[in-house]
Design an enzyme around this catalytic site. Structure first.
Site, PDB file in Angstrom:
ATOM      1  N   GLU A   1     -20.626   2.356 -37.221  1.00 22.35           N
ATOM      2  CA  GLU A   1     -19.371   2.938 -37.700  1.00 22.35           C
ATOM      3  C   GLU A   1     -18.192   2.585 -36.788  1.00 22.35           C
ATOM      4  OE1 GLU A   1     -21.093   6.782 -40.148  1.00 22.35           O
ATOM      5  OE2 GLU A   1     -20.505   7.093 -38.065  1.00 22.35           O
TER       6      GLU A   1
ATOM      7  N   HIS B   1     -17.137   5.163 -31.898  1.00 22.70           N
ATOM      8  CA  HIS B   1     -17.546   6.494 -31.440  1.00 22.70           C
ATOM      9  C   HIS B   1     -17.253   6.678 -29.947  1.00 22.70           C
ATOM     10  CE1 HIS B   1     -19.349   7.980 -35.127  1.00 22.70           C
ATOM     11  NE2 HIS B   1     -19.965   6.827 -35.292  1.00 22.70           N
TER      12      HIS B   1
ATOM     13  N   ASP C   1     -20.079  10.372 -27.692  1.00 22.69           N
ATOM     14  CA  ASP C   1     -19.455  10.194 -28.996  1.00 22.69           C
ATOM     15  C   ASP C   1     -17.977  10.529 -28.860  1.00 22.69           C
ATOM     16  OD1 ASP C   1     -19.079  10.141 -31.993  1.00 22.69           O
ATOM     17  OD2 ASP C   1     -21.262  10.032 -31.899  1.00 22.69           O
TER      18      ASP C   1
END
Length: 555
Positions: free
Chosen positions: A327, A260, A189
């Site tokens: 995302e 990420h 991440d």
């Protein structure tokens, strides 16, 4: 300590019965033998390592009418599937005291977990606490059982806060005790890269460490200034995978792309959108939220991640490889001449399709190597990659769309099974985040949404609870957020006895069975949230969390 009642089993089995109105009891003692038929030798090793260690009984190899017999049964497989089992402790099968038959070795293993529960909470200790040579009473019953779903998972985020290898192994044991069979490891991440990749050493030399960590989720002025990080060597990964496999748990790795990814860009700046920002100044991110720095859609980036995945595939035999896909802000791609040229070159409609192109590339790459891509439901945007499976996290909608289109789905909606969300609205809850989701809320979660066609419902291959660790900086904090709710989730994922209508589920009976289960968790050393609320040392006053839009406000 007396064994628990038959009706205290968690997850609730399909059928459980004794011959009379109440069960009699048989005794296990130092003379109890263990007869492992072909294919069950690994289960026998686990029985000696768990029940044998807790009881002090040798469970010596041998065949005896007073002993334990393990075997694989074609009849059990036909009736209950490969993970199904039949446990008899009343001598009714071949005149042997205890018989565990499974549709496969996995079924025998799950039957052994039920045997352990029937022996009582002291069977969960690592060494006997009673006198040497003590007899252990076992109710004389027959249990026939099999799981509802083939994917019964937990996602463990080790990127935001690193969990040492031994803590991961401990969680494998906790999953096994609850008949859960998938450990999804979120390995990369913005805040950290946690897996050694030999051809790209800076991923762990640089990407595995951040200089500080935000304390809480919403506050901007609370920081832990101690550097944080860590990673698993490839030998660590091999050990975790083998340890899990012995307990019939599949480890699914997640390498997050194209968002990420700041930890990877911090280690290798050329992976970022260098025509938009100076990626050489990017650190490993030290805060939480959605990060704007995403991978550049270049051939060199594709080759880099193919190299990463070549080493990942060599370490993880899982048929599924998770590539995130969630995302991913498109602002840098919109501003990037390189990204815009790639969109034009490929004839794409825009940045959404550029992300889909990224995912489809690796879908084909994995398929060519006999693996399947799974990603968060954002991979639906711009066109779902053929053959990809979906982890539906933003509610049910993504999972419904994917299932109706013929794609396999793992249901893990944040509104129901994100275990980082607070368990109560009280002021004493540590770092209140998101929705209030109580033990009862999790118990009433239904993975298959009503209204799905039968064909689409068959594509819901399972369900998963997700454990994001932004505000879980230690094993104890993870325990508090995960338990006891994981016990409720395990029953949802396993039990075929639960009514599909959540309102019809008997939560009062589950609470009653949890009385015995808390004692098992105590014996296992789990720092769960007590039914009456957090203990003084579990509270976190003054550390702010983050509400979710539409959720109750933080207290």
């Amino acid at each position: 300590m007396d064994p628990v009642e038959l009706t205290d089993l968690i997850p609730a089995p399909r059928t459980a019965a004794c011959r009379g109105s109440s069960p009699g009891y048989l005794s296990l003692d130092e003379g109890t033998t263990l007869d492992a038929r072909p294919g069950t030798e690994g289960v026998a090793r686990r029985l000696r390592a768990t029940i044998g260690a807790a009881t002090g009984l040798p469970l010596a190899p041998g065949r005896d009418p007073r002993g334990i017999l393990l075997r694989i049964s074609a009849r059990v497989e036909r009736e209950y599937g490969p993970e199904g089992y039949r446990l008899s402790t009343d001598g009714s099968v071949e005149d042997v005291a205890v018989v565990i038959e499974g549709g496969s070795a996995a079924g025998v293993f799950w039957g052994a977990q039920t045997l352990r529960q029937l022996l009582g909470p002291d069977a969960y200790r690592k060494a006997p606490i009673g006198p040497a040579g003590r007899e252990w009473e076992l109710p004389m019953v027959t249990v026939e059982d099999g799981p509802r779903f083939s994917w019964r998972g937990v996602m463990l985020d080790v990127a935001r806060h690193f969990l040492p290898k031994d803590d991961v192994l401990r969680y494998v044991d906790l999953l096994a005790a609850h008949k859960l069979n998938v450990l999804h490891l979120h390995l990369t991440d913005d805040q950290g890269w946690r897996i050694e990749i030999e051809r790209y050493p800076r991923l762990t030399e640089i990407g595995a460490w951040r200089t500080r960590t935000k304390w809480g989720h919403r506050a901007s002025d609370l920081w832990n200034d101690t550097p944080h990080g860590g990673y698993y060597t490839q030998d660590d990964i091999r050990e975790i995978v083998a340890y899990a496999a012995e307990r019939h748990i599949r480890v699914v790795p997640e390498i997050d792309i194209p968002g990420h990814s700041q930890a990877a860009i911090a280690a290798y700046p050329e992976l970022g959108n260098t025509d938009v920002i100076d990626t050489t100044t990017l650190p490993v991110w030290d805060t939480w939220g959605i990060n704007p720095n995403v991978l550049a859609p270049t051939d060199s980036t594709l080759r880099f991640y193919e190299g990463v995945l070549e080493e990942v595939l060599a370490l993880f035999p899982s048929p599924f490889i998770h590539l995130g896909g969630d995302e991913c802000p498109k602002d840098q791609w919109k501003a990037s001449p390189v990204a815009q040229a790639r969109i034009e070159e490929l004839g794409l409609a825009g940045e959404e399709e550029l992300q889909a192109w990224f995912i489809r590339h690796f879908d084909r790459w994995l398929a060519d190597r006999g693996r399947r891509l799974i990603g968060w439901d954002e991979i639906l945007e711009g066109g779902l990659a053929p053959g990809a499976a979906v982890s539906s996290w933003r509610g049910y909608a993504g999972g419904i769309a994917a299932a109706e289109a013929g794609h396999d789905v793992v249901m893990c909606p944040e509104q129901h099974v994100y275990l980082d969300h607070r368990q109560d609205g009280g002021a004493d809850e540590p770092v209140p985040i998101g929705y209030v989701r109580t033990l009862e809320d999790v118990y009433r979660f239904e993975p298959v949404p009503p209204g799905l066609s039968p064909d689409a419902a068959a594509h819901v291959i399972g369900t998963q609870a997700n454990v994001w660790t932004e505000v879980m900086e230690s094993r104890s904090r993870v325990d508090y957020q995960v338990f006891p709710r994981l016990a409720a989730f395990a029953e949802v994922a396993w039990s075929t006895r639960l009514p599909a209508a959540p309102a019809e589920r008997d939560f009062a009976d589950f609470e009653r069975r949890m009385t015995a289960h808390y004692r098992r968790l105590d014996a296992l050393g789990v720092d769960y949230r007590p039914p009456g609320g957090p203990l003084p040392w579990q509270r976190r006053p003054g550390v702010l969390g983050r509400p979710i839009e539409g959720a109750p406000p933080n207290v």
